[in-house]
Design a protein around this motif. Structure first.
Motif, PDB file in Angstrom:
ATOM      1  N   SER A  77      -3.647  -8.295  15.173  1.00 51.17           N
ATOM      2  CA  SER A  77      -4.265  -7.225  14.408  1.00 51.17           C
ATOM      3  C   SER A  77      -3.202  -6.485  13.588  1.00 51.17           C
ATOM      4  O   SER A  77      -2.125  -6.191  14.091  1.00 51.17           O
ATOM      5  CB  SER A  77      -4.939  -6.288  15.409  1.00 51.17           C
ATOM      6  N   GLY A  78      -3.511  -6.226  12.327  1.00 53.61           N
ATOM      7  CA  GLY A  78      -2.601  -5.462  11.486  1.00 53.61           C
ATOM      8  C   GLY A  78      -1.528  -6.298  10.803  1.00 53.61           C
ATOM      9  O   GLY A  78      -0.684  -5.759  10.075  1.00 53.61           O
ATOM     10  N   CYS A  79      -1.525  -7.634  10.998  1.00 53.58           N
ATOM     11  CA  CYS A  79      -0.452  -8.466  10.425  1.00 53.58           C
ATOM     12  C   CYS A  79      -0.663  -8.760   8.951  1.00 53.58           C
ATOM     13  O   CYS A  79       0.211  -9.319   8.298  1.00 53.58           O
ATOM     14  CB  CYS A  79      -0.294  -9.767  11.207  1.00 53.58           C
ATOM     15  N   GLY A  80      -1.863  -8.418   8.428  1.00 54.08           N
ATOM     16  CA  GLY A  80      -2.071  -8.610   6.988  1.00 54.08           C
ATOM     17  C   GLY A  80      -3.090  -9.682   6.629  1.00 54.08           C
ATOM     18  O   GLY A  80      -3.219 -10.043   5.453  1.00 54.08           O
ATOM     19  N   LYS A  81      -3.861 -10.149   7.596  1.00 52.47           N
ATOM     20  CA  LYS A  81      -4.820 -11.238   7.333  1.00 52.47           C
ATOM     21  C   LYS A  81      -5.864 -10.839   6.288  1.00 52.47           C
ATOM     22  O   LYS A  81      -6.099 -11.572   5.327  1.00 52.47           O
ATOM     23  CB  LYS A  81      -5.539 -11.664   8.637  1.00 52.47           C
ATOM     24  N   SER A  82      -6.500  -9.681   6.500  1.00 50.85           N
ATOM     25  CA  SER A  82      -7.539  -9.253   5.554  1.00 50.85           C
ATOM     26  C   SER A  82      -6.934  -8.968   4.179  1.00 50.85           C
ATOM     27  O   SER A  82      -7.541  -9.280   3.150  1.00 50.85           O
ATOM     28  CB  SER A  82      -8.245  -7.995   6.057  1.00 50.85           C
ATOM     29  N   ALA A 141       2.785  -4.778   2.975  1.00 50.68           N
ATOM     30  CA  ALA A 141       1.821  -5.399   3.892  1.00 50.68           C
ATOM     31  C   ALA A 141       1.864  -6.930   3.866  1.00 50.68           C
ATOM     32  O   ALA A 141       1.605  -7.584   4.876  1.00 50.68           O
ATOM     33  CB  ALA A 141       0.403  -4.917   3.579  1.00 50.68           C
ATOM     34  N   HIS A 187      -3.989   2.752  -4.419  1.00 54.04           N
ATOM     35  CA  HIS A 187      -2.587   2.733  -4.004  1.00 54.04           C
ATOM     36  C   HIS A 187      -2.109   1.332  -3.621  1.00 54.04           C
ATOM     37  O   HIS A 187      -1.024   1.173  -3.072  1.00 54.04           O
ATOM     38  CB  HIS A 187      -2.354   3.731  -2.858  1.00 54.04           C
ATOM     39  N   LEU A 199       4.072   0.973   2.199  1.00 56.34           N
ATOM     40  CA  LEU A 199       3.907  -0.076   3.208  1.00 56.34           C
ATOM     41  C   LEU A 199       3.896  -1.454   2.543  1.00 56.34           C
ATOM     42  O   LEU A 199       3.096  -1.719   1.659  1.00 56.34           O
ATOM     43  CB  LEU A 199       2.591   0.142   3.976  1.00 56.34           C
ATOM     44  N   PHE A 203       0.896  -1.162   0.000  1.00 50.88           N
ATOM     45  CA  PHE A 203       0.000   0.000   0.000  1.00 50.88           C
ATOM     46  C   PHE A 203       0.929   1.205   0.000  1.00 50.88           C
ATOM     47  O   PHE A 203       1.473   1.561   1.053  1.00 50.88           O
ATOM     48  CB  PHE A 203      -0.878   0.031   1.255  1.00 50.88           C
ATOM     49  N   ILE A 226      -8.484  -0.682  -4.855  1.00 48.83           N
ATOM     50  CA  ILE A 226      -7.756   0.290  -4.021  1.00 48.83           C
ATOM     51  C   ILE A 226      -6.616   0.864  -4.862  1.00 48.83           C
ATOM     52  O   ILE A 226      -5.680   0.152  -5.220  1.00 48.83           O
ATOM     53  CB  ILE A 226      -7.204  -0.385  -2.744  1.00 48.83           C
TER      54      ILE A 226
END
Ligand SMILES: Nc1ncnc2c1ncn2[C@@H]1O[C@H](COP(=O)(O)OP(=O)(O)O)[C@@H](O)[C@H]1O
Ligand SMILES: [Mg+2]
Length: 254
Positions: A42-47, A22, A62, A20, A17, A60
């Motif tokens: 949380s924030g590790c890239g699962k989604s 990700a 970017h 970043l 991104f 998206i």
């Protein structure tokens, strides 16, 4: 295709991104008619990982994807992929139930209509079949004209699953499908997933490790965009090979 076959896999998958990074060089195989859970803080890239599997990141501006996602032997990022058809084959259910403000019937018939099905008999059959597979039919059979917004949260989530099933997917991605639900609704969705895996390949993101241990056949642990460990769920939880996995599943961080 048997249970031992790989349905969808990533090869050196990277997602950025802007600056970043990700998802970092993740290669992961997800097996046919099995449940694979993706766990990690949380924030590790699962989604992000999940969204890469049906090109949801395309929308998206970017976001940039490098590497391969191979579905039935073909890289979905190749030129010429029909993205609408891809998203029919690889369906997605989100954290917060997101039914359309329409009737129960029209929610489920929405996808088939978009794909050109007009016959009322055919639509009726698809709606009934999808609601049965989503374990919701008994609760809504008499009120198909009711607004989906009047259903409980757990019913709405099963409706969203029925809506996904109605277009006959092969892979279903679930992004924390129970985190907005109470324990009874959660148990219903877990039972439902166990029955769905007989016909579909399922990938579920969850921050609930008990849930991953209960329902999945395989578990992948992600940390800061990297795949730390992957294996049969029982092995990951009972005999993790990596210190970071052990620390995470024993609750030392996350
Ligand atoms: N659309 C986006 N634009 C910019 N950064 C994003 C976007 N989506 C996610 N990220 C960032 O990517 C990283 C991974 O996010 P995410 O995949 O949502 O993690 P998880 O689902 O594990 O909580 C985070 O640092 C997050 O802030
Ligand atoms: Mg997420």
């Amino acid at each position: 295709m048997t249970r031992e076959d790989v349905k969808i896999s990533t090869r050196n998958l990277n997602v950025y991104f802007g600056d970043l990074h990700a998802i970092k060089n993740v290669s992961l195989q997800m097996y046919n008619r099995s449940i694979t859970s993706i766990i990690g803080p949380s924030g590790c890239g699962k989604s992000t990982f999940l969204r890469a599997l049906n090109r949801m990141l395309d929308i998206i501006p970017h976001a940039r994807v490098a590497g391969e996602v191979i579905l039935d032997g073909r890289n979905i990022y190749e030129n010429g992929t029909d993205v609408v058809e891809l998203r029919r084959k690889v369906g997605m259910v989100f954290q917060k139930p997101n039914p359309f403000p329409k009737s129960v019937y029209d929610n489920v018939a929405y996808g088939p209509r978009i794909h050109g099905i007009r016959s009322r008999d055919e639509l009726d059959a698809i709606v009934e079949d999808s609601l049965k597979k989503a374990a919701l039919w008994d609760e809504v059979a008499d009120s198909l004209d009711k607004s989906a917004m009047e259903l409980s949260g757990g019913q709405q989530q099963r409706l969203c699953i029925a809506r996904t099933l109605a277009v006959k997917p092969e892979v279903i991605l679930f992004d924390e499908p129970c985190s907005a639900l109470d324990p009874i609704s959660t148990a219903k969705i877990e039972d439902l997933m166990r029955s769905l895996k007989n016909d579909y390949t399922i990938v579920i993101v969850t921050h609930n490790m008990q849930q991953a241990a209960r329902i999945s056949d395989y578990t992948a642990f992600l940390l800061m965009g990297e795949l730390i460990e992957f294996g049969k769920t029982a092995r990951i939880f009972e005999r993790p090979c990596e210190k970071a996995t052990e620390d995470y599943i024993t609750g030392r961080f996350g």
